[in-house]
Structure formats: C-alpha cells, structure tokens
Design an enzyme around this catalytic site. Structure first.
Site, mmCIF file in Angstrom:
data_model
loop_
_atom_site.group_PDB
_atom_site.id
_atom_site.type_symbol
_atom_site.label_atom_id
_atom_site.label_comp_id
_atom_site.label_asym_id
_atom_site.label_seq_id
_atom_site.Cartn_x
_atom_site.Cartn_y
_atom_site.Cartn_z
ATOM 1 N N TYR A 135 -4.306 -11.841 8.907
ATOM 2 C CA TYR A 135 -4.546 -11.412 10.289
ATOM 3 C C TYR A 135 -5.229 -12.441 11.169
ATOM 4 O O TYR A 135 -5.416 -12.217 12.348
ATOM 5 C CB TYR A 135 -5.314 -10.075 10.263
ATOM 6 C CG TYR A 135 -4.593 -9.096 9.371
ATOM 7 C CD1 TYR A 135 -3.416 -8.497 9.812
ATOM 8 C CD2 TYR A 135 -5.008 -8.853 8.055
ATOM 9 C CE1 TYR A 135 -2.687 -7.655 8.974
ATOM 10 C CE2 TYR A 135 -4.290 -8.015 7.218
ATOM 11 C CZ TYR A 135 -3.128 -7.422 7.682
ATOM 12 O OH TYR A 135 -2.404 -6.610 6.856
ATOM 13 N N HIS B 284 0.821 -1.225 0.000
ATOM 14 C CA HIS B 284 0.000 0.000 0.000
ATOM 15 C C HIS B 284 0.848 1.266 0.000
ATOM 16 O O HIS B 284 0.327 2.356 -0.205
ATOM 17 C CB HIS B 284 -0.905 0.040 1.232
ATOM 18 C CG HIS B 284 -1.927 -1.056 1.259
ATOM 19 N ND1 HIS B 284 -2.821 -1.245 0.237
ATOM 20 C CD2 HIS B 284 -2.180 -2.030 2.184
ATOM 21 C CE1 HIS B 284 -3.594 -2.300 0.528
ATOM 22 N NE2 HIS B 284 -3.217 -2.790 1.697
ATOM 23 N N ASP C 95 -2.913 -10.732 -2.011
ATOM 24 C CA ASP C 95 -3.448 -10.128 -0.789
ATOM 25 C C ASP C 95 -4.887 -9.679 -1.064
ATOM 26 O O ASP C 95 -5.234 -9.358 -2.197
ATOM 27 C CB ASP C 95 -2.581 -8.925 -0.408
ATOM 28 C CG ASP C 95 -2.953 -8.304 0.923
ATOM 29 O OD1 ASP C 95 -2.261 -8.562 1.917
ATOM 30 O OD2 ASP C 95 -3.966 -7.544 0.971
ATOM 31 N N HIS D 104 -6.347 -7.041 -0.225
ATOM 32 C CA HIS D 104 -6.475 -5.602 -0.478
ATOM 33 C C HIS D 104 -5.775 -5.235 -1.785
ATOM 34 O O HIS D 104 -4.833 -5.916 -2.203
ATOM 35 C CB HIS D 104 -5.835 -4.790 0.658
ATOM 36 C CG HIS D 104 -6.437 -5.052 2.005
ATOM 37 N ND1 HIS D 104 -5.900 -5.968 2.895
ATOM 38 C CD2 HIS D 104 -7.528 -4.525 2.604
ATOM 39 C CE1 HIS D 104 -6.640 -5.984 3.993
ATOM 40 N NE2 HIS D 104 -7.642 -5.123 3.841
ATOM 41 N N ASP E 199 -4.575 -12.572 3.931
ATOM 42 C CA ASP E 199 -5.881 -12.088 4.378
ATOM 43 C C ASP E 199 -6.950 -12.450 3.350
ATOM 44 O O ASP E 199 -8.132 -12.211 3.552
ATOM 45 C CB ASP E 199 -5.852 -10.576 4.646
ATOM 46 C CG ASP E 199 -5.057 -9.802 3.618
ATOM 47 O OD1 ASP E 199 -4.763 -10.357 2.540
ATOM 48 O OD2 ASP E 199 -4.727 -8.620 3.887
HETATM 49 C C1 X5A Z 1 -1.034 -5.160 4.108
HETATM 50 C C2 X5A Z 1 -2.497 -5.099 4.461
HETATM 51 C C3 X5A Z 1 -4.361 -3.777 5.159
HETATM 52 C C4 X5A Z 1 -4.735 -2.437 5.665
HETATM 53 C C5 X5A Z 1 -6.208 -2.396 6.058
HETATM 54 C C6 X5A Z 1 -6.621 -1.051 6.572
HETATM 55 N N1 X5A Z 1 -2.979 -3.902 4.812
HETATM 56 N N2 X5A Z 1 -8.023 -1.016 6.858
HETATM 57 O O1 X5A Z 1 -3.154 -6.114 4.466
HETATM 58 ZN ZN ZN Z 2 -4.117 -7.026 2.897
#
Ligand code: X5A
Ligand code: ZN
Length: 678
Positions: free
Chosen positions: A307, A137, A174, A176, A267
C-alpha cells in the site's frame, strides 16, 4: 528447459474503487497496479518479460474453492447501487464492493490461472501476475480483507486437477495472514502453506488464534501449514532471511514441490502503512532468488497487498528482476535478527519438529510466554545476553515519515544499490573440455604467471609450493578470470585445475585487485595456509571428510563430515543453517567455490550450492573444480539454468550435532547464525 518470465497486467483490473467513506479500505486503490506497471516500464523490465493475456475465470474455476451461494451473491453486486453495495460489503470484514468488483475479481483469478497454465505447460519458466483484487483472505463463502476470490488457493486446486501436480508450495510473504488459503488446505498434505505475518500476540488484524505458530494443519495435513507470527513491527532483511534459512528453505527442499505459488504481498516491505516492517526492496530479490532453485524453477508470483506505492513498486521490480535472472544487489546493513524474531523461529521449529526430518535432531523448546520468557527457562543454562544485546531497537521511523522524506530515502537507496549487470554471464579458461555448456560461455585466454607475481601472495615466503609447475599454470587461468569478473566484463567463471591449493592464492588475489572481502568455500581436500585462516578479509569455509580436528576461528570454519556417509543432505542442511547465514554476515565482494574430485557429494547437490552462492557479490563467483566431470553441471548452474531436485536428503545425526556445536561457537561473531535463544 523452459525459459522466459511471464508478466500479466491489464488496466481493466483498475476499474473498481471505493465509492463511499470507509477508512478501513481506503488504501486499496487502482493506482497500486498502474504505479507498479509504470515502474516496471521505467526500469525496462516490461519488454524483457513475455506478456501474457488476461481472461475471465469461469464459474467452474471459482467453484474449486468457493460455494455456489457466495458466487451468486458476488455476481449480484454488479447491479447494486451504492447503498446496496455498502450494506453488502459490511456483511464481511474489511472489504468493499463496486459494480465492477465481480468482473475484476474474475479477471484477477483468470490472470492467475493464465500464469499457472503458461508455467505448467513450459511456455515460460516463471512469472508475475499484477492483479487486483487480491485473494488470500477470501474464504469459501466470505469476502475479506480486500479479497473476493482466493486467486492463489484456486490456482493450487487448478494445478492439482488440470496438471496432476502432487506437491505445491505456497509462500505467503504478504504481511497479513492468508487465513483463507490456510483454511482451504489445512487438511491437505499436497499443499504446503507457509505464511509470515504481523501478529503482535493476536493484537493485529485479523486477530486470529489460528495465525499463531501452533496452527500447523489438521488430519493428514498436520505439519503442512507453517505460520510465522511476527510479534513486533520493524522486522527487516535479517529477520526475513533468518525465517527462510531456519524454516522455509529446509522444509521446501524436503517437501520438494513441483510448483511454487507466491502470495506476493509487498505490505511486508519498508514504508508500508499496514505492515510497518523494514525490509528493503532488494530483500525481495533475495527471497525470490532463494526460491528459484526449487520446483525446477516453476514459480508463479501473484500480487496480494502492498500500500505504499513507492515501496510496492520498487519491491515488485526487484522481484521481477530476480525472476529474469539478474543477480540481486547485496543487502546492506547489519545482519542480525532481533530477539522477537528468533523467538518466533524457535517456536515454529519446536512445533514442527515431529513432522520434518531436518528438525529430527533439533533440541525443541517452546517459549510459551515471550514477555515473561525468563520464567520459562533455566537462565543459568541458557545465555540470553548474546541475543538480547543484539536486539536492535525496533524503531518506527518509517510510519511517521512523510511521503516526501520517504521518496528521498528511496531515491538515494535505489541509486546506491542498482548496478548494471555484465553483458556476459559465464567465462572459462583452461584446457579444452568436452562440455556442451561451456560452448555457451566466453573462453578466456590463460596468461603466463611468474613466480615473483605469486610469491607476494604467499605467506611467509613459503615459495616451495611454486616449484610445482601445475600450480603456476592453474593460476594462469584463474587470475584472468578473476580480472574479468572484477572488471564486470563477466558475471562468473569456471576453471578446472589439478589441485585445489590454488584456491587460497586465488582468494588473496581477489583482495589485491580490489575486493574488500572474499568468501572462499572449499569442498574437498586442500591445504589452507595458516595466515589465511586468520585473515578477516577472507572467510574460509572448509568442508571435508577429514577426521582430524582443526582449530575453528571466526574466519576459518572447518566442517568435517563423518567419513563413511553420504553427505548431500548434510551439505544442504549446513548450507541453510550455517553457510548462507555466515556469507550474508560477511558480505563478500567475490565468492570462490573450490570443489575437489572425490567429495562424496553428488554433482546436483553441488550445483544447488553453486546456485545459492550466486546470492552474494552480485553473483560474482569463480568455481575452481578439480574434476572435469563436474563441469557440465556446475556451468549449467552458473548460467542460471533450472536445476532438478537433489535426490536423497538424509541427515546424519553426528554431522548435525557437529554443526550445532559449530553454530554455538560462531553465533557470537556471526549474528545471523543464531536461530534459537539458547
Ligand atoms: C490483501 C491485504 C489487507 C487487509 C487489511 C484490513 N489485505 N485491515 O493486504
Ligand atoms: Zn496484506
């Protein structure tokens, strides 16, 4: 040939944590690393890997992607108190700083670059870097989403500069969107960026329009950014596989990367509180194994998110196991992508059609507004029912599940799927053949087979073919190999025989000694007995250059090429569009690949097919080859060697149209074949 799997882990990357109450960031904890490493130890995977050391990245390396000002700002956090850290963190979106953050971010990047160095210099074949903070990110001048320096983006720039790498594929699995990575390479055609991510029509973080399928890169980089927005939670194994088959893999083969970097966030796995997806750990072994034939095996995995500690660690172990060459456990459960996933796939393919050869003959329609999709379509012409009926309820059992329940679920799931791999990889039987590769394999003695033994395997008592002495001799080599494979004394086998007519009997034999389902893939001319064509236990895919039209049914699928064409490209296309989806749906417990002598297909293309067929039945495959000159290449593939890229990937329009027609006929029964809503 490079061998070995690198592993990078260093406790120092656990030395930062959240110092104040900040729910947005509370899940990014140091235990993510230790839980992953402990699980790797528990499974005995650590000692099977080559341990690589960590170093701090240099400022010059960080500057490959980030601005001077940002670098200085991050440096200054090392001397801040909690109040200062807090206000510094709040300048960005969803990220926290700790006095050790700068040091850890430099280690995290340094670890990534160490892995790239080891792979690019052939010290190891592939590897995994267990790092934190994550990277995908983070932007040129911004921290974001737990990320400080963009490890993978910098690694790609680093490989380009230091090793002159011309084509790099970044797979961001991932959950995201790695918008930082996307922004870095949006105008760069030398880096193909693929990301799937929870999107929910922009309702999910980071809520960007640029994460949608319509963001495909800019300028000369147009077509080299691929975004797959998931518009529902609950995506599972079939959805992920469909994305790989329909988009990523054909693109990757066409792109022909020299290096693959995986932004390996877990995740996207079942039980994760962020992703709320349903993919089980062994799915990641499959995704990994699907990438391994590319880029000469040069794969660098770098941890991003993940997570749910249990899900993270099990999925990560599955990935490392695959990198080490273990066959993936079969995927259980229904193999059907949901309607929402199919819509996404269709939109991505439509958007990318102008830029990719494999989509050239594709009918492209974008579904603009999925919630009112029927308004955009002539429903009379397109049959929605078939997809809609298969749309499994995207239930949310996982997020509401208590940790204890989840652990019980995982315990029993992992117990069910994990089996010991045979100690011997490849066996062969038959006449002496000059092949250096066969010397690395176990030789199995042929046995004498009587007519009586075989006649019960032959339909309708048609024993006339048994008058053929060479058939009995061939079966005398084939049966002992299948025995050894099914007893798990070896993983796979290869044999050279004069005709392919033994292959159908071999498939039958596999059933009689205990396989519930067999996949028989024939490339070349062979007589397929009629009753095998209707046998639901044996899925026959028959690839040939015959012109005559053969009757298709759900368990006998002839793929007949136009006679006078090179077929390597068509074969690979058929593999992703049809053969792999069919095989995943059939879930064979034994695979038999029979290859004729004069197929018009290059040995290398067949080697790739052989490698990909090891995704099923825990890699239990028998290769029956009519030509002895294919043995060296195919054995190498069975042994799990890295493969050079397939040369030309030209697609023939007639062949593509023939495949599309076949898909239409088969999608009702084999749901994973469906990758568009019409
Ligand atoms: C690396 C990653 C997630 C951030 C989530 C913020 N970041 N809501 O999984
Ligand atoms: Zn992520």
């Amino acid at each position: 040939m490079a061998s070995g799997t690198g592993l990078i882990y260093d406790e120092r990357m656990m030395s930062y944590n959240l110092l104040w109450d900040f729910p947005d960031c509370s899940i990014e904890i140091p235990e993510r690393l230790s839980a992953s490493f402990d699980k790797l130890k528990q499974y005995g995977l650590v000692e099977r890997c080559v341990q690589l050391s960590v170093r701090e990245a240099t400022e010059e390396e960080i500057s490959l992607v980030h601005s001077e000002d940002y670098l200085e700002a991050v440096k200054s956090t090392a001397f801040m108190n909690v109040e200062q850290l807090k206000s510094f963190s709040y300048k960005y979106d969803a990220v926290y700083f700790h006095p050790n953050s700068n040091h850890c971010a430099k280690l995290s990047l340094g670890a990534t670059l160490q892995l790239v160095d080891a792979v690019m210099s052939d010290r190891i074949r592939n590897g995994m870097a267990l790092v934190r903070p994550p990277g995908h990110h983070s932007q040129k001048s911004d921290a974001c989403g737990f990320c400080i320096f963009n490890n993978v983006a910098i690694a790609a720039e680093y490989a380009k500069q230091r090793y002159g790498t011309k084509r790099i594929l970044i797979v961001d699995w991932d959950v995201h969107h790695g918008q930082g990575t996307q922004n870095t390479f949006e105008e760069d055609p030398s880096v193909l960026y693929f990301s799937w991510h929870r999107y929910e029509h922009q309702q999910f973080w980071p809520n960007l329009k640029d994460s949608d399928y319509s963001a495909i890169g800019k300028g000369s980089g147009t077509g080299f950014t691929i975004n797959m927005p998931w518009n529902k939670v609950g995506m599972g194994n079939a959805d992920y596989l469909a994305a790989f088959f329909s988009i990523l893999l054909p693109m990757a083969y066409e792109f022909n990367p020299e290096l693959i970097l995986v932004s390996a966030g877990f995740d996207s796995a079942i039980g994760d509180p962020e992703g709320e997806m349903c993919a089980t750990p062994e799915c990641f072994a499959h995704l990994t194994q699907l990438l391994m034939p590319l880029a000469n095996g040069k794969l660098c995995f770098v941890l991003e998110g993940g997570y749910n500690l249990r899900s993270l660690s099990e999925s990560l172990c599955m990935t490392v196991r695959a990198l080490l060459g273990n066959p993936a456990p079969p995927l259980i459960g229904q193999m059907q992508p949901c309607l929402s996933a199919v819509e996404t796939i269709q939109n991505v393919r439509a958007m990318h059609q102008p830029y990719w050869k494999f989509l050239k003959y594709h009918e492209a329609h974008i579904i603009k507004d999925p919630s009112t999709k029927k308004l955009n379509f002539a429903i009379e012409e397109h049959n929605f029912e078939s997809v809609e009926a298969t749309d499994p309820e995207k239930n949310m059992t996982m997020p509401s599940m208590e940790k204890e329940d989840f652990d019980v679920f995982m315990d029993s799931h992992m117990k069910n799927i994990l089996v010991l791999a045979p100690s011997e990889r490849t066996a062969w039987a038959g006449d002496e053949i000059k092949s250096a590769k066969l010397n690395q394999c176990l030789k199995v003695e042929a046995k004498e087979i009587s007519m009586e033994e075989v006649s019960i395997l032959i339909s309708g008592g048609d024993t006339a073919q048994l008058e053929n002495k060479s058939l009995l001799l061939s079966l005398g080599c084939i049966f002992p190999l299948i025995d050894k494979i099914s007893k798990r004394e070896v993983q796979n086998g290869i044999v050279v025989v004069p005709t392919l007519s033994s292959s159908a009997i071999a498939a039958r034999y596999g059933i009689t000694i205990g396989a519930s389902r067999v996949l028989l893939l024939v490339v070349g001319e062979a007589d397929i007995p009629t009753d095998i064509k209707a046998d639901e236990k044996i899925l026959v895919v028959y690839i040939c250059r015959k012109h005559d039209t053969m009757g298709v049914n759900n368990y006998f699928i002839p793929i007949c090429w136009k006679e006078d064409n090179e077929c390597d490209g068509d074969l690979l296309y058929a593999t992703f569009e049809l053969i792999l989806p069919l095989a995943y749906s059939h879930r064979p417990e034994l695979v038999i690949l029979a290859v004729g002598g004069n197929t018009g297909i290059e040995a290398l293309a067949l080697a790739h097919l052989t490698q990909l067929l090891q995704l099923f039945a825990e890699g239990q495959i028998l290769v029956i080859s009519q030509a002895s000159d294919l043995v060296e290449t195919l054995t190498s593939s069975l042994l799990g060697d890295t493969l050079p890229a397939v040369g030309s990937l030209v697609l023939n329009q007639e062949n593509v149209l023939m495949l599309m027609k076949l898909k239409q006929e088969l999608k009702q029964h084999w749901k994973l074949v469906q990758n568009s809503v019409y």
